[in-house]
Structure formats: structure tokens, C-alpha cells
Design a protein around this motif. Structure first.
Motif, short mmCIF file in Angstrom:
data_model
loop_
_atom_site.label_atom_id
_atom_site.label_comp_id
_atom_site.label_asym_id
_atom_site.label_seq_id
_atom_site.Cartn_x
_atom_site.Cartn_y
_atom_site.Cartn_z
N VAL A 201 0.87 -1.18 0.00
CA VAL A 201 0.00 0.00 0.00
C VAL A 201 0.89 1.22 0.00
O VAL A 201 1.75 1.37 0.89
CB VAL A 201 -0.93 0.02 1.24
CG1 VAL A 201 -1.77 1.29 1.24
CG2 VAL A 201 -1.81 -1.22 1.27
N ARG A 202 0.72 2.08 -0.97
CA ARG A 202 1.60 3.24 -1.11
C ARG A 202 1.61 4.08 0.17
O ARG A 202 0.57 4.48 0.68
CB ARG A 202 1.14 4.10 -2.29
CG ARG A 202 2.06 5.27 -2.59
CD ARG A 202 1.53 6.10 -3.74
NE ARG A 202 2.35 7.27 -3.97
CZ ARG A 202 2.27 8.40 -3.27
NH1 ARG A 202 1.39 8.48 -2.29
NH2 ARG A 202 3.05 9.42 -3.54
N GLY A 203 2.81 4.33 0.67
CA GLY A 203 2.93 5.18 1.85
C GLY A 203 2.78 4.45 3.17
O GLY A 203 2.88 5.07 4.23
N CYS A 204 2.53 3.15 3.13
CA CYS A 204 2.40 2.36 4.36
C CYS A 204 3.54 1.34 4.43
O CYS A 204 3.98 0.84 3.41
CB CYS A 204 1.05 1.65 4.43
SG CYS A 204 -0.36 2.78 4.48
N MET A 205 3.98 1.03 5.64
CA MET A 205 5.11 0.13 5.78
C MET A 205 4.80 -1.00 6.76
O MET A 205 3.97 -0.85 7.65
CB MET A 205 6.35 0.90 6.25
CG MET A 205 6.18 1.60 7.59
SD MET A 205 7.67 2.52 8.06
CE MET A 205 7.06 3.34 9.55
N VAL A 206 5.50 -2.10 6.56
CA VAL A 206 5.51 -3.18 7.53
C VAL A 206 6.71 -2.94 8.44
O VAL A 206 7.85 -2.89 7.97
CB VAL A 206 5.66 -4.56 6.85
CG1 VAL A 206 5.81 -5.66 7.89
CG2 VAL A 206 4.47 -4.83 5.94
N ILE A 207 6.47 -2.74 9.73
CA ILE A 207 7.57 -2.55 10.67
C ILE A 207 7.98 -3.93 11.16
O ILE A 207 7.19 -4.63 11.80
CB ILE A 207 7.16 -1.65 11.84
CG1 ILE A 207 6.63 -0.30 11.32
CG2 ILE A 207 8.37 -1.40 12.75
CD1 ILE A 207 6.15 0.63 12.42
N ARG A 208 9.19 -4.34 10.85
CA ARG A 208 9.66 -5.67 11.20
C ARG A 208 10.05 -5.75 12.68
O ARG A 208 10.13 -4.72 13.36
CB ARG A 208 10.83 -6.05 10.29
CG ARG A 208 10.43 -6.06 8.80
CD ARG A 208 11.49 -6.63 7.91
NE ARG A 208 11.71 -8.05 8.19
CZ ARG A 208 12.59 -8.80 7.53
NH1 ARG A 208 13.31 -8.27 6.54
NH2 ARG A 208 12.76 -10.07 7.84
#
Length: 510
Positions: free
Chosen positions: A32-39
Motif C-alpha cells: 500500500v503506497r505510503g504504508c510500511m511493515v515494521i519488522r
């Protein structure tokens, strides 16, 4: 010298930043553009930030709560300046059901249109203000001091992980007070909480001060910030605290009966920091081998890497490492039990070592068969990775000596990172006396111009608009007017020519 990352800070700071995030397993794109998965490693840092900052917030008398993600559009429309400030960033929900479109896809069901659109929380002043109006009836109900840890959505056009994303995590404090003085004191108190947290826990030296009128939070009377300097000389606004006056109280009808029996509007504040702080940590502390995480916020402060060889003696080596781990976690450093782990994955020791170097674990311990036989450990401190000859600085020392000195070592690493941040900031703030000097400073062919410190008459309205446009030509902004100024040295404001009342910092920013 060959480094762990494929790109260096000097070669391409922006690409280096993205490389640190990817190679250090901090976060990744989500689809999703602009969203991240924080590992897990990145989220572990955020959990440490949450825990340490939450303790400081609660120590000032605030309580945690939670408010809905969805906010009725009408709540925003009550505060014109606020809605105007966020209108371009709002994500809006208009339907509550999907139906098949007959072509294999899904579309909103026209029969499921909401009576009133819902805004996905960009900030919570309006919804919390509505609650305050219910909660506050008398001066005896004040002050109201609350905080929430939540996610927010602001539809950014240009995104960069941790620094500017469509969805991010943060805390937002909201308070209501009986008087202006109480609300202003709250605003400054929380600014100081942020300043001390950034410096003591994140090892980032910051400048706390007031924002100019054009940089105020929409609807605020005064906005204050902590500003940090990145290694490329740019500023990062790392936290803000806002005195809202009675603007939101009037919009949300937060009124109370005072001690004399009359009706007054409450004075409110809001303040917050976000996962942007992790981006700041990367750009302040990172090097060409990856992240360097300050020990106070490192999920694991000591990582023990057994040099496994797929041999029968591996079990003994693992047992040696686990015993070492038990010794470490039974001790305290920097006011808390030491966080140590054994990386027993069946991978090459060198790959595991460099993986933890890139993540930025403060101390990496390697243990091989010879170390075990001699009762030793090989110690790598992440803040000083190489010897003068360019080789990895891995120090072999008796296990008992390491264990007895690890608390001091972690404290030294924390202090060293803070010292480097402080020296960088102080070295890259240059006082200048006129606009020509500002132009010359930022026109020089150098990558890290830092900030300039100038005299300021605190212009407002159209006069300030002219200044802002002038600064835009050099891609500059006013960061803040540092706190604690007792006046200004003799001389005119470099923009208006009028007598200066304070000094402000100007620079390029993220």
C-alpha cells in the motif's frame, strides 16, 4: 575500507538511509503506497520508545486511554482552521459494504452509503474535545490529563519510511485546564519531557523552541518543537507541543462553571511524537555499516553469536553461550535489567555477526571453540567498529571481566552516541548577521550546510508571508526560536530591519 552496506552516506545519503532500513530489517514496503511493515527489530525499538516515554508521561500525572479511529466529518467542520490544515491529507470512509460489479471485481454498494462520512484519524483534537465537553462541567473536573498510543493516517504525496508515511504510529496527549497559565505550563512541561527523552534515551541532542506563526499546528495559539540535526545537516522536527488556547474549547463547547459561579471555556493543549523518531535515530547515529542503536532503546543490548560448525561440540558451545546470557540478564545497566540473547540459528557466524552489525545491536559477542576453552569472549562494540588499521575491532577478553564490566560498557556506548550528536549539532549552527550571509552560506558547494542562527523581529501576517517566500527560494524554513533566550543582542532583524527580539534557527529540513 569495505563496509557492510553497498552505498555510503557521502555517495548518496537518501539511498543510504533506505539501505539501512532494508539491510537492518527495520521495515519494508507493504503493498500500500505510503504504508510500511515494521519488522520485529524496528518494532522492538518502537516498543522501547513506548515503554520509556510512557513512564515519563505517566510520571507527570497523565493517564492513557483510547479513542476511535473513525471521526465524523462534522467534528472537523466545527474548527475551520483545523479542518483547513488537514483537509488535503484526510482519508474518508463513505460506504460500509462492497458488492460484485459483475466483472469479477468489487465496488461500493450504493445502498450502503454512510449518512455522514467518517474521517480516518489524522489527529484526535476534535473527537477528544467532544469527549471533554461531556466530562468537564465544573472547575473541580479540571485539569483533564490524558494520552493515547495509536495510529493515524495522513495521505502524504511524497513518502519515506519512518519519516513521512501515510500511516504512522504515535502518542498524542490532550489536556484541558482552567487557566491560560496552567495550559501554557503544561505545554512547556511536555516539551521538556520530549527534549530530555530524546537526549537521555535516544542520545539525540535537540533544540527545544517555539515555532513561528506559519509553522503552528492548525488551530493552535502557540506551537513548540524539538529539532534534531541529521548527519547531512538537515533538520528533523522530532516532536511538538501545542498550546491551543480556547480555540478548540469554543468549537467543541468545552465549558465549565468556575469557582465564582460563572462559565468559562477550558484552555487546552496537545502534544505528540511518532515513529519518525526512529528515522531520526537512523540519520543521527547510523554509519556506513548500518544502524547504531543507543543501548537504552535497543531491543537486545548484547547479542551472543556462537560460532557453530554443525559438529558435536556445538551443544557445549551453545550451553556456554546460554550460561553467559543468564549471567548478563541477571545484572542491570542504565537502570534496567540487561537485555541479552543468544543467536543460535544454524547460519554462518560471519553472516550473523554482520546481520547484527547492520541492525545496530550495541554489543555483539562472538564465541568460538577456542574462546570457550579459554573461558573468553570476543567483544565488538557497535559504536567503535574498526581499529585504526581499518580491521574489525574484536577484543578477546576473559568472560568474567566482560560480565563485570558490561554495565559500564553499555553506559559508555550510550554516552558516546550522545556526545557525537551534541558535537555535530553545535559545530553546524553558524551565527550570521544579514540575508546576504544566509544566501552565501547555503549557496556554497557543500553537502552539509547545517543551520544558521539569525536575529528575528517575530513578524506576523503578510510580513511573515514575505519572509517565508524568500526562504522558499533557498528551500529553507525557520525551525524554531530556542527556549531560554533572555533577549537579543543589539542589531536588526535580518528580514524586516526592525529591532530584533530573539534569535531563530534556519535550515533545510525533512
Amino acid at each position: 575500507m569495505k563496509h557492510a552496506l553497498s552505498v555510503t552516506r557521502d555517495a548518496d545519503f537518501s539511498a543510504w538511509y533506505q539501505s539501512v532500513i532494508a539491510e537492518g530489517d527495520l521495515a519494508e514496503e507493504s503493498g500500500v503506497r505510503g504504508c510500511m511493515v515494521i519488522r520485529p527489530w524496528g518494532y522492538g525499538i518502537w516498543e522501547r520508545i513506548q515503554r520509556l516515554l510512557d513512564d515519563r508521561i505517566k510520571a507527570t500525572g497523565h493517564e492513557n486511554c483510547y479513542f476511535p479511529l473513525f471521526i465524523p466529518l462534522s467534528y472537523f467542520e466545527k474548527e475551520a482552521e483545523h479542518v483547513d490544515g488537514f483537509a488535503k491529507e484526510m482519508a474518508v470512509v463513505t460506504h460500509h459494504r462492497l458488492i460484485a460489479d459483475g466483472k469479477g471485481g468489487l465496488v461500493p454498494d450504493p445502498e450502503a452509503k454512510l449518512e455522514e462520512p467518517l474521517v480516518v484519524r489524522p489527529t484526535s483534537e476534535t473527537v477528544i474535545g467532544t469527549a471533554f465537553a461531556r466530562w468537564v462541567q465544573s472547575w473541580r473536573d479540571l485539569p483533564v490529563l490524558i494520552n493515547q498510543w495509536a495510529n493515524v493516517v495522513r495521505w502524504e504525496m511524497r513518502t519515506r519510511m519512518f519519516l513521512r508515511t501515510a500511516e504512522f504510529l504515535w502518542q498524542e496527549g490532550h489536556t484541558a485546564h482552567a487557566t491560560v497559565d496552567e495550559a501554557r505550563a503544561e505545554t512547556i512541561q511536555m516539551l521538556e519531557v520530549y527534549r530530555s527523552f530524546a537526549e537521555d534515551c535516544l542520545a539525540i541532542h535537540v533544540i527545544a523552541g517555539e515555532k513561528p506563526e506559519n509553522e503552528r499546528f492548525p488551530g493552535a495559539v502557540e506551537t513548540y518543537s524539538i529539532e534534531a540535526m541529521m548527519q547531512d545537516g538537515k533538520a528533523l522536527q522530532a516532536g511538538t507541543s501545542h498550546f491551543l488556547g480556547d480555540n478548540f474549547a469554543k468549537a467543541q463547547n468545552i465549558r465549565f462553571q468556575n469557582a465564582e459561579g460563572g462559565l468559562d471555556y477550558a484552555q487546552t493543549t496537545s502534544w505528540g511524537v511518532s515513529t519518525r523518531m526512529i528515522g531520526g535515530m537512523i540519520m543521527v547515529h547510523g554509519d556506513d555499516d548500518g544502524m547504531r542503536v543507543p543501548p537504552k532503546v535497543a531491543p537486545w543490548q548484547v547479542v551472543i553469536v556462537p560460532m557453530l560448525r554443525d559438529q558435536p561440540e556445538d551443544e557445549a558451545l551453545l550451553a556456554y553461550c546460554r550460561d553467559l546470557q543468564k549471567e548478563l540478564v541477571g545484572q542491570s545497566a542504565l537502570g534496567e535489567p540487561i537485555r541479552a540473547m543468544v543467536d543460535g540459528r544454524a547460519q554462518k557466524a560471519a553472516n550473523k555477526r554482520w546481520g547484527w552489525v547492520k541492525k545496530g545491536a550495541p554489543i555483539v559477542i562472538e564465541v568460538g571453540g577456542r574462546d570457550m576453552a579459554g573461558g573468553n569472549v570476543s567483544v565488538i562494540r557497535r559504536d567503535r567498529l574498526y581499529r585504526e588499521d581499518g580491521k574489525l575491532d574484536s577484543v578477546v577478553q576473559p568472560r568474567g571481566d566482560f560480565v563485570s564490566g558490561v554495565a559500564d560498557l553499555l553506559a559508555d556506548i550510550q554516552g558516546e552516541l550522545q556526545r557525537q550528536s551534541t558535537e555535530r549539532l553545535k559545530a553546524q549552527i553558524v551565527p550570521v548577521d544579514d540575508w546576504a550571509a544566509v544566501e552565501a552560506h547555503f549557496a556554497e558547494a557543500r553537502k552539509n550546510p547545517g543551520w544558521v542562527d539569525v536575529r528575528w523581529a517575530k513578524p506576523t501576517g503578510e510580513e511573515l508571508d514575505t519572509v517565508v517566500e524568500k526562504l522558499k527560494g533557498l528551500k529553507l524554513t525557520i525551525r524554531n526560536a530556542p527556549m531560554g533566550q533572555t533577549g537579543c543582542d543589539d542589531g536588526p532583524c535580518i528580514f524586516t530591519g526592525r529591532e530584533a527580539v530573539e534569535r531563530v534557527l534556519i535550515g533545510r529540513a525533512y
